[in-house]
Design a protein around this motif. Structure first.
Motif, mmCIF file in Angstrom:
data_model
loop_
_atom_site.group_PDB
_atom_site.id
_atom_site.type_symbol
_atom_site.label_atom_id
_atom_site.label_comp_id
_atom_site.label_asym_id
_atom_site.label_seq_id
_atom_site.Cartn_x
_atom_site.Cartn_y
_atom_site.Cartn_z
ATOM 1 N N CYS A 69 -30.663 -7.427 38.798
ATOM 2 C CA CYS A 69 -31.679 -8.427 39.143
ATOM 3 C C CYS A 69 -31.181 -9.844 38.875
ATOM 4 O O CYS A 69 -31.393 -10.747 39.692
ATOM 5 C CB CYS A 69 -32.973 -8.170 38.364
ATOM 6 S SG CYS A 69 -33.900 -6.752 38.946
ATOM 7 N N TYR A 105 -36.986 -20.003 37.404
ATOM 8 C CA TYR A 105 -36.426 -18.833 36.724
ATOM 9 C C TYR A 105 -36.965 -18.675 35.315
ATOM 10 O O TYR A 105 -37.055 -17.559 34.809
ATOM 11 C CB TYR A 105 -34.906 -18.737 36.811
ATOM 12 C CG TYR A 105 -34.062 -19.741 36.079
ATOM 13 C CD1 TYR A 105 -34.037 -19.797 34.696
ATOM 14 C CD2 TYR A 105 -33.232 -20.603 36.778
ATOM 15 C CE1 TYR A 105 -33.230 -20.692 34.025
ATOM 16 C CE2 TYR A 105 -32.420 -21.506 36.113
ATOM 17 C CZ TYR A 105 -32.434 -21.540 34.738
ATOM 18 O OH TYR A 105 -31.628 -22.418 34.086
ATOM 19 N N GLY A 112 -30.571 -12.530 41.752
ATOM 20 C CA GLY A 112 -31.318 -13.779 41.612
ATOM 21 C C GLY A 112 -30.428 -15.004 41.600
ATOM 22 O O GLY A 112 -30.750 -16.025 42.223
#
Length: 145
Positions: free
Chosen positions: A93, A127, A97
């Motif tokens: 992830c 984020y 990302g």
């Protein structure tokens, strides 16, 4: 008196100072932003062939420095889960990302914000929010981490 104060925040401060100094040296030394995901990504996808040695040395330093500090600092409890599946999923992830955001915490957060880059500030806000929501969901609602 100093022994009565918890020292965990000192390690965070020292790490932040090292990352900030590294980012400044990298920018002043070669005119490019020190984004760890871009440095690694250029090695993986081949776009960084022209300066592969510089990228490899940077990554070697990122991995070697904690090992070199281990005899001085001793083992540190990182509170990372022992669940291998969660670690692999989290790594994937983060990797996806950083590619979607065209950068990571060192590129957008450290170097981008210090240069007052709107793109870096916006990416960092999103984020951080996504990380907070992820922890709330996986730790407090699902109990996975």
């Amino acid at each position: 008196m100093l022994n009565a104060i918890p020292a965990e925040w000192l390690w965070g401060l020292a790490g932040g100072l090292l990352i900030g100094t590294g980012g400044a040296v990298f920018l002043l030394g070669n005119g490019r932003i020190m984004g760890a995901s871009g440095i690694l990504g250029g090695l993986v996808d081949g776009s960084g062939r022209s300066n592969w040695a510089e990228r490899a040395i940077f990554l070697l330093g990122v991995f070697a420095l904690p090992l070199l500090l281990l005899p001085v600092a001793g083992p540190v409890d990182t509170h990372v889960t022992q669940n291998l599946l969660v670690l692999v999923a989290a790594g994937l992830c983060v990797g996806i990302g950083t590619r979607m955001a065209n950068g990571c915490t060192s590129g957008h957060g450290v170097c981008g914000i210090s240069r007052l880059s709107l793109r870096g500030i916006v990416a960092t806000v999103f984020y951080i929010l996504a990380g907070g929501l992820t922890v709330a969901l996986f730790r407090h609602l699902l109990g996975v981490i």
